[in-house]
Design an enzyme around this catalytic site. Structure first.
Site, PDB file in Angstrom:
ATOM      1  CB  THR B 324      81.579  50.590  43.043  1.00  0.00           C
ATOM      2  OG1 THR B 324      80.872  50.762  41.824  1.00  0.00           O
ATOM      3  CG2 THR B 324      82.168  49.197  43.105  1.00  0.00           C
ATOM      4  N   GLY B 325      82.057  51.867  45.823  1.00  0.00           N
ATOM      5  CA  GLY B 325      82.791  51.908  47.088  1.00  0.00           C
ATOM      6  C   GLY B 325      81.848  51.782  48.269  1.00  0.00           C
ATOM      7  CD1 TRP B 327      76.365  46.887  46.997  1.00  0.00           C
ATOM      8  CD2 TRP B 327      78.365  45.912  47.240  1.00  0.00           C
ATOM      9  NE1 TRP B 327      76.171  45.541  47.051  1.00  0.00           N
ATOM     10  CE2 TRP B 327      77.380  44.914  47.199  1.00  0.00           C
ATOM     11  CE3 TRP B 327      79.699  45.532  47.387  1.00  0.00           C
ATOM     12  CZ2 TRP B 327      77.677  43.572  47.293  1.00  0.00           C
ATOM     13  CZ3 TRP B 327      80.004  44.185  47.484  1.00  0.00           C
ATOM     14  CH2 TRP B 327      78.995  43.214  47.431  1.00  0.00           C
ATOM     15  CG  HIS B 328      83.147  47.075  48.508  1.00  0.00           C
ATOM     16  ND1 HIS B 328      82.893  47.692  47.315  1.00  0.00           N
ATOM     17  CD2 HIS B 328      83.634  45.849  48.196  1.00  0.00           C
ATOM     18  CE1 HIS B 328      83.218  46.881  46.326  1.00  0.00           C
ATOM     19  NE2 HIS B 328      83.666  45.758  46.824  1.00  0.00           N
ATOM     20  N   GLY B 329      80.742  48.916  52.128  1.00  0.00           N
ATOM     21  CA  GLY B 329      80.595  49.148  53.553  1.00  0.00           C
ATOM     22  C   GLY B 329      80.163  50.565  53.814  1.00  0.00           C
TER      23      GLY B 329
END
Lengths: 156, 473, 399
Positions: B324-325, B327-329
């Site tokens: 998830t982390g 995915w943000h960048g």
């Protein structure tokens, strides 16, 4: 069903080709600077601009003509006329970084020179075009930037 | 193109709405929806090409490929092995495309760092929205694989689903199963359109009036020497960032939901007052809901969810949250940010459960907010060192003064907007009082939203204020 | 449930066919029509509205409709330029901008575009950053320049800016580095014979008790401020200023300076005064050499019609201006300056037969050439601290 699998494979191949094209170094054009410059100036009006020789190029841009496969540079002699056009042909596999850095510096210097003092010149300098394509570096500050760019693209 | 631009609001949107609701297509039957889908699809492609004239080919390719994969999976429904191959092919393609365009630079530099080598590699620019549409596509093919949805045999509705401009570039991540039917037929009426207008204007207001105006505070604070900032400055800065990121992101989601409604679609809501959460678990039920549900449905549950041993469960949570982390960048601080939440969730579930239950609600709320803010420090810093320095200033560990003139200036000049926005983020304006008089309510409501819209236009035009000055004196 | 409550407010039903609440329809229709009207008509009005070439209030050329070519689409410049075009040419743009700045102040903001919104209608620019390195480099080049002319009477006067003189008017909490000590640091580095260093801070601070020494809407000092500094210069050089009467005339009372443009705040207007030594009109010849222009006035009244009215003094900034006066004095003066000096120069005319004004930012030749060309008795170096610290041309010009 086989046909879907074939379609999928075709898509994968296209993706790889797409990635390949995007990451590949573009092939250099075999046109000379003279031909390219000729094509560009036949489409745009460069009245009042004068061609600069090697010495002047060195002085204005701190680029020495010997390092490249050819340079074409016209600028105005008038202080308040910011129009200029520069076309550089790179040697085979030569990196453009150095020239681009120098051109960018020139743009910035010119912008600071006119910023806060000459709105029309500043607006023109803001709309500069600097691009690299097929072994050429193209930089211009002209009234008809778009025409110049499309002429440049067409000839390559 | 972004929603908050004059070109979108006054050229693109009116033309698309005009075409979509041409009077000759008034009847709500299938034929008209084919036309409506076509308009929506073409305008979406134009919308995407507006920002990405080259990468639109990538998106189209991805759509066509996955369209075939969907059918391929369904055709092989009885042959488990072939079905699986098709799925793996599909997932592989999507992950490869996402990985190449989004993470190649990150992977190369991380490996380079591992072996102490500086690798020269300049990655291609990131295609806008690729994280969003890739996830949408994957939800589709995985659902087809599990048989929860039927494969879409018509290209147009499928293309409309993936490329739909309201949610194309910033979410929410709409799962195919949620709008499968709407793609064929949906209610379009004035009620829905008006609700869409409300959502859209709210979102626009959140983005333009709130997020954009508060954003400068944090940037200004972090551009200085943050290690020397006073405690109040550091806290005030992160409060502003906390508000900014919420209003920015949820504003965009609201606009997407609103636009969706204008065209007859119902998207799930993406944010549900996340800052009133009373635990981290609660926070993630309220923050970017479409993303956490996606990870729950397509990563967490396939990994076994919580029906596994305790050790495995903890591992699952860590995997899901690191992803998830990520995915943000494509950077380590995002991974750290994700893992930070993973660890907190594990702690909440396994270790502090009893303590939390006994803690008074108010305290739980405060603690959650503080933890979330610490999370944002991690999220927004370029490096882990920067993040730790910032946190140090927040708690005065480097001998920071508590209050100084910078803090006084920042707080005194921004206190009204910050209080107002905080109240709004806590939902204080969700239940506005209304009179018994129906007419008055109608007028107030319409006028209110129209005024907000006009304010937004004023603000977004003013953002381009760029005077040329004779400052060379 | 933030968003959904509002739906209840207007009775949204996902399936209005089943339980339609007819009263709600009025609202739906009303909002839908209003919204579509605004974006549709707004778009149409923008489409038919005539494009402006130039924005008077922003003082810049506005974007025009971008040319559509294949390459400009492929590399995205068309799209980017189109968006700039839309916002630049948006109807009522100027109104919107001033409204926005009004809202900003209403919300408590005290800063805009690098300008502090100070008390009593003062707009005060953030001062330039002081670095010891810059100060050292600048003073070194001044020193080595002045060294070459030991027999000439020389002075360096650097003025602080409004951010220091009016620091008490800054928003509370703003604490800036003291320009007074920065100036001291700079002046202490200067050395040489026949050489004086003038810190004009005190003169300005005393004068501000009587009148504004800086414009409220512009970054320059007022003529009154300049007069105070002139007195300090005259005293230092023992000019007999008591023998000359000075007269102040108001030439404009609706001056909106650069800081008003920068912030978009147009609440206040300044008055521009000019200061004339008695019997001076028509008593000198001013030649702008690079412009091939000669006048008999140190003021250019036509500039009062334009936006930047400060250019009334000397007609703006030029590389080199030669002023021949009828003064009986035989002294000649070179002023190396920025635009702060423009309004002060007329005050010096009674004491010098010839004044040459050079602005290194616009000069291509070296100041040494000017020194050789004329036989100067005095050299005045007059700058304000902001320009001094940002300057990039002085070092070259003094070489």
């Amino acid at each position: 069903m086989k046909k879907y699998r074939i379609a999928e494979i075709i898509c994968i191949v296209i993706l790889l080709v797409f990635i390949g094209i995007l990451s590949a170094d573009e092939t250099a054009s075999d046109k000379t600077v003279k031909e390219v410059a000729g094509a560009v100036i036949s489409d745009v009006d460069i009245k009042g601009l004068s061609k600069q020789n090697e010495m002047q190029i060195k002085k204005e841009l701190s680029i020495s003509a010997k390092d490249y496969d050819g340079i074409y540079f016209v600028k105005s002699d008038e202080v308040m006329d910011v129009r200029e056009l520069l076309i550089i042909k790179l040697k085979d596999n030569q990196s453009s970084d150095d020239a681009i850095k120098k051109i960018e510096k020139r743009i910035k210097d010119k912008q600071t020179l006119f910023e806060g003092y000459a709105p029309e010149q500043s607006a023109m300098l803001k709309n500069y075009v600097l691009k690299q394509e097929a072994g050429f570096i193209f930089y211009c500050v002209l009234e008809e930037n778009e025409t110049a760019v499309s002429a440049f693209n067409k000839i390559l | 193109m972004v929603f908050s631009s004059a070109a979108f609001l006054f050229v693109f949107l009116p033309i698309v709405i005009g075409l979509y609701y041409l009077p000759i297509f008034r009847k709500n039957d299938r034929k008209n929806f084919r036309y409506k889908n076509l308009i929506l699809c073409l305008s979406s492609l134009l919308f995407y090409a507006w920002g990405e004239p080259v990468y639109i080919l990538l998106m189209l390719l991805s759509i066509v490929f996955n369209y075939f994969v969907g059918i391929d999976i369904e055709e092989n429904v009885l042959d488990e092995k072939k079905k699986k191959t098709a799925l793996l092919l599909g997932v592989g393609f999507n992950i490869f495309a996402l990985g190449f365009f989004k993470y190649s630079g990150f992977i190369v530099s991380s490996f380079g760092g591992l072996f102490g080598a500086e690798l020269e590699y300049s990655p291609l620019p990131l295609p806008i929205g690729i994280s969003f549409y890739t996830f949408q596509i994957m939800s589709y093919i995985i659902d087809v694989y599990y048989g929860t949805v039927k494969a879409q045999r018509k290209l147009l509705p499928f293309m409309t689903y993936i490329s739909m401009f309201p949610q194309l570039i910033a979410g929410p991540i709409v799962q195919y199963s949620d709008i499968e039917e709407q793609l064929q037929e949906r209610k379009v009426n004035v009620e829905k359109f008006a609700a869409g207008v409300i959502f859209f204007i709210r979102g626009l207001g959140k983005k333009v009036l709130f997020a954009n105006t508060i954003g400068s505070v944090y940037t200004e604070i972090t551009s200085g020497d943050i290690g020397k900032a006073s405690v109040v400055t550091a806290w005030f800065g992160i409060i502003c960032y906390t508000l900014q990121i919420y209003f920015d992101f949820s504003g965009y989601s609201d606009m997407a939901v609103g636009l969706g409604k204008m065209f007859g679609f119902n998207f799930c809501k993406n944010f549900d007052l996340p800052y009133i959460a009373t635990s981290i678990t609660d926070f993630w039920r309220r923050w970017h809901i479409s993303l956490s549900s996606w990870f729950r449905d397509y990563v967490y549950i396939p990994l076994g969810g919580n029906r596994v041993s305790r050790g495995r469960h903890i591992l699952n949570i860590l995997i899901v949250w690191s992803l998830t982390g990520l995915w943000h960048g494509a950077a380590w601080n995002f991974v750290a940010w994700g893992a930070f939440y993973g660890i907190l969730l594990i702690l909440e579930k396994y270790f502090f459960k009893n303590i939390i239950e006994k803690t008074p609600m108010f305290l739980r709320h405060v603690i959650t907010l503080v933890v979330v803010m610490l999370g944002w420090v991690l999220f927004s810093s370029n490096t882990l060192t920067d993040a730790l320095t910032y946190m140090g200033s927040m708690f005065g560990t480097a001998g920071n003064v508590f209050f100084d003139s910078t803090a006084k200036y920042l707080v005194s000049t921004h206190i009204f907007p910050v209080v107002f926005m905080s109240l709004s983020a806590f939902g204080a304006f969700s239940n506005l009082p209304r009179t018994k008089n129906f007419k008055v309510n109608v007028i107030v409501l319409c006028a209110g939203y129209i005024i907000i819209f006009c304010l937004c236009v004023i603000y977004l035009i003013s953002e381009t204020y760029n005077p040329f000055l004779y400052f060379r004196f | 449930m933030d968003i959904h409550d509002n739906e209840n407010l207007i009775y949204v039903n996902e399936d209005p066919g089943e339980k339609r609440i007819h009263k709600g329809n009025v609202v739906f229709l009303c909002l839908t029509v209003c919204f579509c009207f605004i974006i549709g008509v707004g778009g149409f009005v923008n489409f038919i509205a005539k494009d402006r070439d130039f924005s008077e209030s922003e003082n810049r050329v506005l974007a025009s409709f971008p040319k559509l070519t294949l390459s400009s689409i492929a590399d995205g410049t068309f799209m980017k330029n189109f968006e700039t075009y839309m916002s630049d040419q948006f109807v009522l743009r100027d109104r919107m901008i001033s409204l926005k700045s009004y809202f900003d102040r209403l919300s408590g903001l005290r800063e805009s575009n690098g300008v502090y919104i100070a008390d009593d209608g003062f707009l005060i620019e953030k001062p330039s950053k002081y670095t010891a390195k810059k100060a050292k480099a600048m003073t070194k080049s001044i020193n080595s320049f002045m060294e070459k002319y030991p027999e000439i009477t020389k002075m360096v006067a650097i003025s602080p800016n409004a951010s220091y003189i009016y620091s008490e008017k800054l928003p509370s909490g703003i604490e800036l580095h003291s320009q007074y000590s920065e100036l001291k640091g700079i002046l202490n580095r200067l050395e040489g014979e026949n050489y004086s260093f003038l810190n004009v801070t005190k003169a300005l601070k005393n004068a501000k008790e009587k009148s504004d020494v800086f414009y409220r809407t512009d970054h320059h000092w007022t003529t009154r401020g300049a007069y105070a500094v002139f007195k300090a210069i005259a005293d230092k050089w023992n000019l007999d200023r008591k023998s000359v009467e000075y007269e102040f005339l108001t030439v404009s009372s609706d001056f909106e300076g650069t800081l008003a443009s920068k912030t978009g705040i147009h609440d206040n207007k300044d008055k521009i005064e000019i200061c004339l030594p008695e019997n001076s009109e028509g008593s000198y010849i001013v030649s702008y050499e690079s412009q091939d222009k000669r006048t008999t006035s140190l003021f250019e009244p036509s500039k009062l019609q334009q936006k930047n009215k400060y250019e009334v003094f000397l007609g703006g900034n030029y590389d080199k201006v030669v002023i021949d006066t009828v003064s009986k004095s035989r002294a000649t003066l070179l002023i190396i300056k920025d635009s702060y000096a423009n309004c002060l120069i007329p005050m010096l005319t009674p004491y010098f037969a010839k004044i040459i004004v050079v602005d290194p930012r616009y000069m291509t030749e070296s100041v040494h050439n000017v020194m050789d060309e004329y036989n100067f008795s005095h050299v005045l170096f007059l700058y304000n601290l902001n320009t001094f610290l940002q300057d990039t041309s002085l070092e070259d010009a003094l070489k």
